[in-house]
Motif scaffolding. Sequence first.
Motif, PDB file in Angstrom:
ATOM      1  N   UNK A  84     -72.819   3.458   8.178  1.00  0.00           N
ATOM      2  CA  UNK A  84     -73.930   3.578   9.119  1.00  0.00           C
ATOM      3  C   UNK A  84     -73.444   3.457  10.561  1.00  0.00           C
ATOM      4  N   UNK A  85     -72.550   2.494  10.792  1.00  0.00           N
ATOM      5  CA  UNK A  85     -72.006   2.295  12.138  1.00  0.00           C
ATOM      6  C   UNK A  85     -71.259   3.538  12.611  1.00  0.00           C
ATOM      7  N   UNK A  86     -70.443   4.092  11.745  1.00  0.00           N
ATOM      8  CA  UNK A  86     -69.673   5.283  12.112  1.00  0.00           C
ATOM      9  C   UNK A  86     -70.600   6.423  12.536  1.00  0.00           C
ATOM     10  N   UNK A  87     -71.688   6.598  11.776  1.00  0.00           N
ATOM     11  CA  UNK A  87     -72.648   7.661  12.094  1.00  0.00           C
ATOM     12  C   UNK A  87     -73.339   7.400  13.444  1.00  0.00           C
ATOM     13  N   UNK A  88     -73.766   6.162  13.662  1.00  0.00           N
ATOM     14  CA  UNK A  88     -74.482   5.817  14.903  1.00  0.00           C
ATOM     15  C   UNK A  88     -73.565   5.945  16.114  1.00  0.00           C
ATOM     16  N   UNK A  89     -72.376   5.367  16.010  1.00  0.00           N
ATOM     17  CA  UNK A  89     -71.443   5.373  17.139  1.00  0.00           C
ATOM     18  C   UNK A  89     -71.004   6.800  17.481  1.00  0.00           C
ATOM     19  N   UNK A  90     -70.687   7.599  16.465  1.00  0.00           N
ATOM     20  CA  UNK A  90     -70.248   8.972  16.720  1.00  0.00           C
ATOM     21  C   UNK A  90     -71.357   9.812  17.337  1.00  0.00           C
ATOM     22  N   UNK A  91     -72.601   9.522  16.981  1.00  0.00           N
ATOM     23  CA  UNK A  91     -73.734  10.262  17.558  1.00  0.00           C
ATOM     24  C   UNK A  91     -74.018   9.818  18.992  1.00  0.00           C
ATOM     25  N   UNK A  92     -73.916   8.526  19.254  1.00  0.00           N
ATOM     26  CA  UNK A  92     -74.279   7.990  20.575  1.00  0.00           C
ATOM     27  C   UNK A  92     -73.149   8.149  21.599  1.00  0.00           C
ATOM     28  N   UNK A  93     -71.902   8.167  21.118  1.00  0.00           N
ATOM     29  CA  UNK A  93     -70.719   8.314  21.986  1.00  0.00           C
ATOM     30  C   UNK A  93     -70.700   7.277  23.121  1.00  0.00           C
ATOM     31  N   UNK A 111     -65.375  -1.021  14.489  1.00  0.00           N
ATOM     32  CA  UNK A 111     -65.271   0.447  14.509  1.00  0.00           C
ATOM     33  C   UNK A 111     -64.994   0.947  15.925  1.00  0.00           C
ATOM     34  N   UNK A 112     -65.679   0.356  16.912  1.00  0.00           N
ATOM     35  CA  UNK A 112     -65.447   0.758  18.299  1.00  0.00           C
ATOM     36  C   UNK A 112     -63.990   0.539  18.699  1.00  0.00           C
ATOM     37  N   UNK A 113     -63.422  -0.581  18.280  1.00  0.00           N
ATOM     38  CA  UNK A 113     -62.018  -0.853  18.594  1.00  0.00           C
ATOM     39  C   UNK A 113     -61.090   0.168  17.932  1.00  0.00           C
ATOM     40  N   UNK A 114     -61.430   0.578  16.718  1.00  0.00           N
ATOM     41  CA  UNK A 114     -60.597   1.575  16.021  1.00  0.00           C
ATOM     42  C   UNK A 114     -60.640   2.937  16.711  1.00  0.00           C
ATOM     43  N   UNK A 115     -61.707   3.158  17.487  1.00  0.00           N
ATOM     44  CA  UNK A 115     -61.864   4.427  18.223  1.00  0.00           C
ATOM     45  C   UNK A 115     -61.362   4.324  19.658  1.00  0.00           C
ATOM     46  N   UNK A 116     -60.839   3.162  20.035  1.00  0.00           N
ATOM     47  CA  UNK A 116     -60.338   2.984  21.390  1.00  0.00           C
ATOM     48  C   UNK A 116     -61.421   2.784  22.438  1.00  0.00           C
ATOM     49  N   UNK A 138     -58.463  -7.804  19.933  1.00  0.00           N
ATOM     50  CA  UNK A 138     -58.439  -6.441  20.478  1.00  0.00           C
ATOM     51  C   UNK A 138     -59.574  -6.173  21.465  1.00  0.00           C
ATOM     52  N   UNK A 139     -60.267  -7.228  21.876  1.00  0.00           N
ATOM     53  CA  UNK A 139     -61.369  -7.053  22.830  1.00  0.00           C
ATOM     54  C   UNK A 139     -60.834  -6.804  24.233  1.00  0.00           C
ATOM     55  N   UNK A 140     -61.627  -6.117  25.024  1.00  0.00           N
ATOM     56  CA  UNK A 140     -61.262  -5.863  26.423  1.00  0.00           C
ATOM     57  C   UNK A 140     -61.419  -7.134  27.253  1.00  0.00           C
ATOM     58  N   UNK A 141     -62.541  -7.840  27.041  1.00  0.00           N
ATOM     59  CA  UNK A 141     -62.804  -9.090  27.762  1.00  0.00           C
ATOM     60  C   UNK A 141     -63.755  -9.936  26.923  1.00  0.00           C
ATOM     61  N   UNK A 142     -63.623 -11.255  27.061  1.00  0.00           N
ATOM     62  CA  UNK A 142     -64.422 -12.187  26.261  1.00  0.00           C
ATOM     63  C   UNK A 142     -65.120 -13.161  27.206  1.00  0.00           C
ATOM     64  N   UNK A 143     -66.441 -13.173  27.144  1.00  0.00           N
ATOM     65  CA  UNK A 143     -67.245 -14.050  28.002  1.00  0.00           C
ATOM     66  C   UNK A 143     -67.638 -15.296  27.213  1.00  0.00           C
ATOM     67  N   UNK A 144     -67.376 -16.452  27.781  1.00  0.00           N
ATOM     68  CA  UNK A 144     -67.632 -17.710  27.071  1.00  0.00           C
ATOM     69  C   UNK A 144     -68.491 -18.633  27.930  1.00  0.00           C
ATOM     70  N   UNK A 145     -69.131 -19.577  27.241  1.00  0.00           N
ATOM     71  CA  UNK A 145     -70.061 -20.478  27.923  1.00  0.00           C
ATOM     72  C   UNK A 145     -69.353 -21.614  28.638  1.00  0.00           C
TER      73      UNK A 145
END
Length: 362
Positions: A84-93, A111-116, A138-145
Amino acid sequence: MKRIIIAGGGTGGHIFPAIAIANALKQQAPDTEILFIGAQGKMEMEKVPQAGYAIQGLDIAGFNRSSLIKNISLPYKLVKSFYQVRKIVNAFQPDAAVGVGGYSSFPVLRYAQSKGIPTFIHESNSFAGKSNILLGKNATEIFVASAGMEKFFPADKLLVTGNPVRKAIIQSAMARDEAIRFFGLDPNKTTVLVVGGSLGARSINEVVASHVTDLLSLDLQMIWQTGKNGADGYKERGKPFPNIWVDAFITEMDKAYAAADLVVSRAGAMSVAELCVAGKPVIFVPYPHAAEDHQTVNAKYLVNKEAAMLVKDEEVRVKLFSTIVQLAKDKQKQHELHERISQLAVTNADEVIATEILKHLK
C-alpha cells in the motif's frame, strides 16, 4: 511546489503534533501539498480530515500484548501495508516524508529511504521508540524534545526542538470564567480537569468514578475526559451531577486548560508539553507500561524542578483523590506550580521543525 508526506498516529500524542507541523509548513510555504498516511480504524482517520488535510489509511496494526491470537494476521498486514505504501508514495511523488511515531510511520519512512527521498523523524519522548531508532540511521534529520538523545540516534542528525503544541493552546486568550461557562459549570468553584489521554486511563477513571459524590460536599467541580475505553459507563456515572462535565473526548482543549485550576493527567510527552504552555498546576499519574517507563521519566523531570506533583499508578487508589483535594484547597501551592511549570514552556517547536524540513528541500 513541494509535496510532503506526514506518517504516523494512533493517539492524540502523535496526531496533534503532526497537524501542528503540517500547519507550520503551510504557513511558511503555502503552496506545499501535504498528504497524511495513518492506520485504518485509528483516530487520525477522523482528526486529520477535521484539520483540513487528506489522509490515506494503511491496513496495519501493532503487536497485541493482551491477546496473542490477534497477532496471527500481523505478518500479512505488515506485508500488505508495504504494498500500500509503495502505491501511495509512487502516486504522490513526495519531496520528503516526515514520521511522527505510530504504526504507520515505519513502512512509509522505510520505503521513502529506499527511494532516496529525504526523511525526517520527530521523537517526542525521552526514550526513543524502536522503529524510530531503526529509521534514524538513514534519516536526513531527527527532531527531539530534549537533550541526551545521542544514545538512540546519530548525534550529527539531532536537533532539539521541543514538542509541537497546538496553536489554539499557545494562543489561547480565553478568560477562566468564560471557559468554565463553556462547560456549563460554576466560575465560583475550584475546577479540576482530569485527562487520561485519547484512549483513557482506567486507574484514574476508576478513582474519579468512586469519588463523584464527594466533590459536591467539598465544593469542587470537574471537567472529566474519560478517553475512549469504557467511556459509556463513566459518562453514566458522572452525568447526574451538576458539578461534573464528562465526555470521552474534549475537542477544544484550549478551553479545558483555560477553565482548569488544576489538572490530573498521564505524563505522555505531548501532555507534558501542553501543560507547560498552559501553565497549569498538575498531578501526573504516569502510565506504568510505557516503553522504558518513559512517562515516569517525563514526569520526574518536572517534579525534580518542583514544577509538578506525581502519584504513581500503583498508588492511585490510596493517594490520588486526597492529593487532588489537598492541591485544590492550597492556592499558594497552585501559584508556585504555575510559576515553575510556565518557565518550561516551548511555543515554537512546529515552526523550527517546518523551517528545517523546508531548508533541506531547497
